[in-house]
Design an enzyme around this catalytic site. Sequence first.
Site, mmCIF file in Angstrom:
data_model
loop_
_atom_site.group_PDB
_atom_site.id
_atom_site.type_symbol
_atom_site.label_atom_id
_atom_site.label_comp_id
_atom_site.label_asym_id
_atom_site.label_seq_id
_atom_site.Cartn_x
_atom_site.Cartn_y
_atom_site.Cartn_z
ATOM 1 N N LYS A 245 0.862 -1.179 0.000
ATOM 2 C CA LYS A 245 0.000 0.000 0.000
ATOM 3 C C LYS A 245 0.900 1.230 0.000
ATOM 4 O O LYS A 245 1.656 1.467 0.941
ATOM 5 C CB LYS A 245 -0.913 -0.001 1.225
ATOM 6 N N LYS B 166 -2.135 -1.526 -3.676
ATOM 7 C CA LYS B 166 -3.008 -0.355 -3.645
ATOM 8 C C LYS B 166 -2.143 0.899 -3.715
ATOM 9 O O LYS B 166 -1.207 1.020 -2.924
ATOM 10 C CB LYS B 166 -3.840 -0.361 -2.354
#
Length: 306
Positions: free
Chosen positions: A178, A230
Amino acid sequence: MVAETHVVPSSLVLPVFIREGLAEPHPVSSMPGVVQHSRDSLRRAVTEAAELGLGGVMLFGIPEHKDATGSGAIDPAGVLNLAITDVVAEVGDQLTVMSDLCLDEFTDHGHCGLLTPDGEVDNDRTLAAYAEMALAQAAAGVDMVGPSGMMDGQVAVVRSALDAAGHSHVSVLAYSAKYASAFFGPFREAVDSSLVGDRRTYQQDPANALEGVREVLLDVAEGADIVMVKPALPYLDVVRRVRDAVDVPVAAYNVSGEYAMLEAAAANGWIDREAAIMETLTSIRRAGADVILTYWASEAARLLRR
């Protein structure tokens, strides 16, 4: 007949926001078509998701009151845990019910973890809070938890806590790579974020691909059932590297900024909206994602039917 990549509804997960105290859904201005749901509108949204054959829904809770420790995240009567129970009762046998496992929506400082007196995120105290949060979500009936705070060791702690409490059936979707991205901006409106500053001390450097793969491998070793990258579109190279490196399913999150850019361009007549949506999702699948979290999940499923 010869297409190499296919998008199917069962590979799509719909992120859904549920806000405490709402009587009617509230639009998110920076994400046209996306709303903060009331409990009633949430039930309708997930029923439609099940009817469309989506693979799952990912729930995010927005409490009326926040505090320094994010105590609402572990309250059985808190907004997210009640939403889990509502959704499981409504469609639990038809799709995978997932929940965000992070403190940022519940803390008055907006960080993903507990803070030290000097304002730094305390990794190890946060892990203990994540374990409690995982148990609260499991008790509410969730199928899969999504630890998203990027704390070191979070997957191992969550997996251990679930197993010790008899919740070995609850899976872990790890937000493994992320990145500290500018593309999260509209999401922070969607969850009424209280964040001041940034999360660069615990999210990934956008310049680093090898580090992203290393984080993924650590999460697999700690027991992740699915690993996620992400955002998606600016990191398709990382999605491919991760797909080549692991033998567990790979997810990618088509995040709020990606959604908002396409919607804004389409609203100005600059691109063909529906074609661009499907091309976007196809590109993420082509890069190697088995699962895509996307705010277009329900619409894409309808387009695929048509």
